[in-house]
Design a protein around this motif. Structure first.
Motif, mmCIF file in Angstrom:
data_model
loop_
_atom_site.group_PDB
_atom_site.id
_atom_site.type_symbol
_atom_site.label_atom_id
_atom_site.label_comp_id
_atom_site.label_asym_id
_atom_site.label_seq_id
_atom_site.Cartn_x
_atom_site.Cartn_y
_atom_site.Cartn_z
ATOM 1 N N THR A 251 -15.487 -49.908 -20.859
ATOM 2 C CA THR A 251 -14.794 -48.706 -21.312
ATOM 3 C C THR A 251 -13.416 -48.598 -20.663
ATOM 4 O O THR A 251 -12.422 -48.291 -21.319
ATOM 5 C CB THR A 251 -15.624 -47.455 -20.982
ATOM 6 O OG1 THR A 251 -16.840 -47.494 -21.741
ATOM 7 C CG2 THR A 251 -14.871 -46.188 -21.326
ATOM 8 N N GLY A 252 -13.340 -48.877 -19.364
ATOM 9 C CA GLY A 252 -12.094 -48.690 -18.644
ATOM 10 C C GLY A 252 -10.965 -49.552 -19.151
ATOM 11 O O GLY A 252 -9.800 -49.147 -19.152
ATOM 12 N N ILE A 253 -11.278 -50.789 -19.593
ATOM 13 C CA ILE A 253 -10.251 -51.714 -20.069
ATOM 14 C C ILE A 253 -10.151 -51.700 -21.591
ATOM 15 O O ILE A 253 -9.089 -51.471 -22.164
ATOM 16 C CB ILE A 253 -10.540 -53.152 -19.582
ATOM 17 C CG1 ILE A 253 -10.570 -53.201 -18.048
ATOM 18 C CG2 ILE A 253 -9.513 -54.119 -20.145
ATOM 19 C CD1 ILE A 253 -9.261 -52.841 -17.380
ATOM 20 N N ASN A 254 -11.260 -51.931 -22.269
ATOM 21 C CA ASN A 254 -11.201 -52.162 -23.710
ATOM 22 C C ASN A 254 -11.057 -50.902 -24.548
ATOM 23 O O ASN A 254 -10.488 -50.954 -25.642
ATOM 24 C CB ASN A 254 -12.439 -52.938 -24.162
ATOM 25 C CG ASN A 254 -12.551 -54.285 -23.495
ATOM 26 O OD1 ASN A 254 -13.354 -54.459 -22.584
ATOM 27 N ND2 ASN A 254 -11.742 -55.251 -23.910
ATOM 28 N N ALA A 255 -11.563 -49.762 -24.054
ATOM 29 C CA ALA A 255 -11.511 -48.547 -24.862
ATOM 30 C C ALA A 255 -10.115 -47.953 -24.962
ATOM 31 O O ALA A 255 -9.901 -46.970 -25.661
ATOM 32 C CB ALA A 255 -12.482 -47.499 -24.303
ATOM 33 N N ARG A 256 -9.153 -48.559 -24.259
ATOM 34 C CA ARG A 256 -7.770 -48.112 -24.403
ATOM 35 C C ARG A 256 -7.251 -48.383 -25.806
ATOM 36 O O ARG A 256 -6.283 -47.775 -26.250
ATOM 37 C CB ARG A 256 -6.875 -48.840 -23.394
ATOM 38 C CG ARG A 256 -7.230 -48.597 -21.936
ATOM 39 C CD ARG A 256 -6.431 -49.529 -21.039
ATOM 40 N NE ARG A 256 -6.823 -49.423 -19.642
ATOM 41 C CZ ARG A 256 -6.387 -50.226 -18.683
ATOM 42 N NH1 ARG A 256 -5.523 -51.193 -18.987
ATOM 43 N NH2 ARG A 256 -6.784 -50.073 -17.434
ATOM 44 N N SER A 257 -7.885 -49.326 -26.492
ATOM 45 C CA SER A 257 -7.471 -49.685 -27.846
ATOM 46 C C SER A 257 -8.664 -49.576 -28.785
ATOM 47 O O SER A 257 -9.774 -50.008 -28.451
ATOM 48 C CB SER A 257 -6.941 -51.118 -27.871
ATOM 49 O OG SER A 257 -6.823 -51.591 -29.195
ATOM 50 N N ARG A 258 -8.425 -49.018 -29.972
ATOM 51 C CA ARG A 258 -9.511 -48.933 -30.950
ATOM 52 C C ARG A 258 -9.879 -50.310 -31.496
ATOM 53 O O ARG A 258 -10.889 -50.462 -32.179
ATOM 54 C CB ARG A 258 -9.126 -47.996 -32.095
ATOM 55 C CG ARG A 258 -9.163 -46.524 -31.710
ATOM 56 C CD ARG A 258 -9.188 -45.637 -32.931
ATOM 57 N NE ARG A 258 -10.313 -45.918 -33.811
ATOM 58 C CZ ARG A 258 -11.551 -45.480 -33.601
ATOM 59 N NH1 ARG A 258 -11.839 -44.766 -32.526
ATOM 60 N NH2 ARG A 258 -12.502 -45.759 -34.465
ATOM 61 N N GLY A 259 -9.073 -51.317 -31.175
ATOM 62 C CA GLY A 259 -9.400 -52.661 -31.611
ATOM 63 C C GLY A 259 -10.723 -53.157 -31.061
ATOM 64 O O GLY A 259 -11.315 -54.091 -31.623
ATOM 65 N N HIS A 260 -11.204 -52.542 -29.976
ATOM 66 C CA HIS A 260 -12.463 -53.014 -29.400
ATOM 67 C C HIS A 260 -13.640 -52.752 -30.337
ATOM 68 O O HIS A 260 -14.645 -53.455 -30.275
ATOM 69 C CB HIS A 260 -12.699 -52.387 -28.025
ATOM 70 C CG HIS A 260 -13.225 -50.991 -28.044
ATOM 71 N ND1 HIS A 260 -12.439 -49.905 -28.329
ATOM 72 C CD2 HIS A 260 -14.463 -50.495 -27.786
ATOM 73 C CE1 HIS A 260 -13.156 -48.803 -28.243
ATOM 74 N NE2 HIS A 260 -14.391 -49.134 -27.935
#
Length: 364
Positions: A251-260
């Motif tokens: 969550t901390g890294i990837n959820a910054r972008s909706r691309g995840h």
């Protein structure tokens, strides 16, 4: 970092979850938080000072900590490729990394940086230490290791806010150190937590080289691309070619972008793992569980509401599997290793044969 996290479930459900990548030794570890943990965590090391801290944590909490020993690409410049008997001076070592490709005005930055840098450590010394730690813990992993083309060297570490120099670590140097660590993992049959930032092509080429070099021995181990930032297309290419490579998001890294979300949907359901990538042990469970719920939302999988529901639903009918059971199965597959290429079907082979014949006719 602020996120609206999904509320935690009962500890009996968390007991089926593994945080496959976190950094609990990067901050004080309250004993009460460790003893209260109901899930397991893969505790990463990143540099020389981390290795004994991870070792101690695993010794104190063997039921909840899977130790991971390795050197992170942010610190690869501290390592010399020269033999221990011929390690260059501190100035020569760092000048060979940072000055040849630098602009003339970076000479002043180099002089400013040099006092903050440690004497270089021979790679063979690094590998000897890793071998000892991995051998001492039969279930330990190699991690965190990897490639990073974005990281700039800090003038002083750690410091807040960070003061960045203009220097990056040459990719060739990173690759040499990473491949040496991976060779050790293959020899000792240890799974890997792999960092990859702004290096999709270099990472794909690395995986292809390892597969070609080690063959079945490479397929015996599992590799997790942690906090994976690949595009869905990039991931699918790796997934098709490398049955031993898994994908974990945080969550901390990837959820910054909706691309995840697209990445989660693109991955095969059997390749997904979850992680917190957090340094505070008290937030390992909340952040890992949040990603469990995000996967469930993205894939349309139900979230089990009790331990009995997790434990009783497993079976041949995978349509009945909830997200917790699926992720637990994926971890067991990752931990077990021993992956093999899927055999080609006769139909596919026949189609390829026809294609080959057609190409040969065209060549004629």
């Amino acid at each position: 970092m602020a996120h609206d996290l999904h509320p935690l479930p009962d500890p009996s459900i968390l007991a089926h979850i593994v945080d496959v990548h976190c950094h609990p030794t990067d901050s004080p570890t309250p004993p009460e938080a460790m003893t209260a943990m109901s899930h397991r965590m893969c505790a990463m090391a990143t540099r020389a000072s981390d290795q004994p801290l991870v070792r101690k944590l695993a010794e104190q909490y063997p039921d909840s900590v899977i130790p991971c020993f390795g050197y992170h690409p942010w610190f690869y410049h501290w390592i010399s490729l020269a033999p221990a008997s011929a390690v260059p001076s501190k100035r020569s070592h760092y000048a060979s990394l940072f000055l040849p490709s630098s602009k003339p005005q970076h000479a002043d930055a180099f002089e400013r940086l040099l006092p903050f840098l440690p004497d270089p450590t021979p790679l063979e010394t690094v590998l000897a230490g890793l071998r000892a730690d991995l051998t001492a813990f039969p279930h330990a992993m190699l991690g965190e290791v990897g490639l990073d083309r974005a990281c700039r060297v800090l003038y002083k570490h750690p410091v807040a806010p960070p003061s960045l120099s203009p220097f990056t670590i040459p990719l060739a140097h990173q690759v040499a150190i990473l491949e040496a660590q991976l060779a050790l993992a293959v020899e000792l049959r240890r799974n890997v937590s792999l960092h990859s930032v702004q290096a999709p092509q270099a990472t794909a080429e690395l995986l292809a080289r390892m597969k070609a070099r080690f063959g079945h021995a490479w397929m015996d181990i599992s590799v997790d691309l942690h906090s994976c930032g690949l595009s869905p297309e990039g991931w699918r290419d790796i997934e098709r070619t490398h049955p031993n490579v898994f994908l974990s998001l945080s969550t901390g890294i990837n959820a910054r972008s909706r691309g995840h979300i697209a990445l989660l949907r693109a991955a095969a359901p059997t390749r997904l793992l979850v992680e917190s990538d957090f340094h505070d042990v008290r937030l390992s469970a909340p952040y890992t569980w949040d990603m469990v719920c995000r996967i469930a939302d993205a894939r349309g999988w139900r979230v089990e509401q009790s331990a009995a529901e997790v434990e009783e639903v497993g079976g041949e009918d995978k349509t009945q599997w909830g997200v917790v059971w699926r992720l637990a199965e994926n971890w067991r597959s990752f931990e077990r290793g021993g992956h093999r290429e899927a055999p080609r079907t006769k139909k596919r082979d026949k189609r390829k044969l026809l294609l080959d014949d057609s190409e040969e006719e065209e060549d004629e």
